[in-house]
Scaffold this active site. Structure first.
Site, PDB file in Angstrom:
ATOM      1  CG  ASP A  19      -1.772   1.262   1.336  1.00  0.00           C
ATOM      2  OD1 ASP A  19      -2.442   1.585   0.332  1.00  0.00           O
ATOM      3  OD2 ASP A  19      -1.765   1.949   2.380  1.00  0.00           O
ATOM      4  N   GLY A  52      -2.361   9.217  -3.875  1.00  0.00           N
ATOM      5  CA  GLY A  52      -3.634   9.660  -4.464  1.00  0.00           C
ATOM      6  C   GLY A  52      -3.634  11.001  -5.171  1.00  0.00           C
ATOM      7  CB  CYS A  82      -3.100   0.723  -2.443  1.00  0.00           C
ATOM      8  SG  CYS A  82      -3.011   2.472  -2.840  1.00  0.00           S
ATOM      9  CG  ASN A  83      -9.489   1.353  -2.969  1.00  0.00           C
ATOM     10  OD1 ASN A  83     -10.450   0.736  -3.378  1.00  0.00           O
ATOM     11  ND2 ASN A  83      -9.147   1.344  -1.690  1.00  0.00           N
ATOM     12  CB  CYS A 193      -9.016   5.508   0.515  1.00  0.00           C
ATOM     13  SG  CYS A 193      -7.339   5.724   1.153  1.00  0.00           S
ATOM     14  CG  HIS A 195      -4.640   5.316   4.441  1.00  0.00           C
ATOM     15  ND1 HIS A 195      -4.185   4.827   3.243  1.00  0.00           N
ATOM     16  CD2 HIS A 195      -3.534   5.621   5.172  1.00  0.00           C
ATOM     17  CE1 HIS A 195      -2.849   4.859   3.245  1.00  0.00           C
ATOM     18  NE2 HIS A 195      -2.441   5.333   4.400  1.00  0.00           N
TER      19      HIS A 195
HETATM   20  N1  DGL Z   1      -4.606   3.643   0.715  1.00  0.00           N
HETATM   21  C1  DGL Z   1      -4.700   4.182  -0.586  1.00  0.00           C
HETATM   22  C2  DGL Z   1      -5.981   3.722  -1.301  1.00  0.00           C
HETATM   23  O1  DGL Z   1      -6.587   2.757  -0.951  1.00  0.00           O
HETATM   24  C3  DGL Z   1      -4.516   5.630  -0.862  1.00  0.00           C
HETATM   25  C4  DGL Z   1      -3.848   6.601  -0.041  1.00  0.00           C
HETATM   26  C5  DGL Z   1      -2.947   7.526  -0.823  1.00  0.00           C
HETATM   27  O2  DGL Z   1      -3.391   8.564  -1.322  1.00  0.00           O
HETATM   28  O3  DGL Z   1      -1.764   7.193  -0.906  1.00  0.00           O
HETATM   29  O4  DGL Z   1      -6.386   4.344  -2.264  1.00  0.00           O
END
Ligand code: DGL
Length: 273
Positions: A19, A52, A82-83, A193, A195
């Site tokens: 991620d 992102g 991580c999306n 996301c 997070h």
């Molecule tokens: N955890 C990440 C997601 O699922 C994104 C966070 C980022 O912007 O790095 O998209």
């Protein structure tokens, strides 16, 4: 001479998770529950977070670098937890690592639509995830079935990377960013996301007594991982007790401590697919 067959040796390898930071641990904690006999290696790229707000090219490069790091550990399967990285790089990763199951994650819009009654579904995600064709196509599939509202949450993942210590700042963020999109007929919020499930308590507190379902994709992704391991004969022996190793690109040792804390955090009231 080794008595283990090639496939037996493969089975004993760990599963790699990546991620942009600590967010993918929300998927890993579910995977550990579903697959207690497996070993996992988690790589969080906190030194380069957030992904992102970067360009697709930058995200691809960083994602490939993170995966190369995991490959040093001879992983048998890869989860892009991580999306944002999934939307920017999943097809390229699958083309490069043809012999290995590669599992991605996308905002859980489908389960939100399935349990909706035609009200509003807010999809919180990074600007990059929402801009990608993959997401636009997903929305197009369901646009006639529900009122789907994408909500770019630039700056939100940072509260998690910083250990969720700035509660007041987070509260104002939610008031200013999410507040204007809440309507009386809002039925669900998709946490698009990885997070965001770590601030579910704060989101819930902000929503108060509104009857809104929070949905994330960690369960769906972990079940998909399990299915892929089964299909490929890669499930580990039930006698083995799995272990988790956490790596982070940040030199700040606090990121590992934070990661361990988040992995243990047990506040999942998220209804997920
Ligand atoms: N955890 C990440 C997601 O699922 C994104 C966070 C980022 O912007 O790095 O998209």
């Amino acid at each position: 001479m080794s008595v283990l067959s090639k496939n037996e040796k493969l089975k004993n390898r760990p599963i790699g998770f990546m991620d942009s930071g600590v967010g993918g641990l929300s998927v890993l904690r579910e995977a550990v529950r579903v697959l207690p006999n497996e070993d996992f290696i988690y790589f969080g790229d906190s030194a380069n977070a957030p992904y992102g707000t970067r360009t697709v090219r930058e995200i691809r490069e960083l994602t490939f670098k993170a995966v190369e790091k995991l490959m040093e550990y001879d992983i048998k399967a890869l989860v892009v937890a991580c999306n944002t990285a999934t939307s920017a790089a999943i097809s390229e990763l699958r083309s490069k690592y043809k012999d290995m199951p590669v599992i991605g994650i996308e905002p859980a819009v489908k389960p939100a639509v399935v349990c909706s009654n035609g009200g509003r579904i807010i999809v919180m995600a990074t600007p990059m995830t929402l801009r990608q064709r993959k997401f636009r196509e997903l929305i197009k599939t369901y646009e006639n079935e529900a009122d789907i509202v994408p909500l770019a949450c630039e700056g939100l993942m940072e509260y998690v990377e910083q250990g969720i210590s700035d509660k007041e700042g987070l509260k104002s963020y939610l008031e200013n960013t999410l507040g204007p999109y809440l309507t009386d007929n809002t039925e669900s919020i998709v946490l698009g996301c990885t997070h965001y499930p770590f601030i579910i308590k704060e989101i819930r507190e902000y929503l108060g007594d509104r009857n809104i379902v929070l949905i994330d994709g960690s369960k769906g992704t972990s079940s998909q991982l399990k299915r892929k391991l089964e299909e490929n004969g890669l499930m580990r022996d039930e006698k083995h007790r799995g272990a988790v190793t956490i790596l982070n690109s940040s030199e700040d040792h606090k990121m590992i401590e934070l990661s361990e804390r988040l992995l243990q955090q047990n506040d999942q009231e998220v209804q997920n697919d």
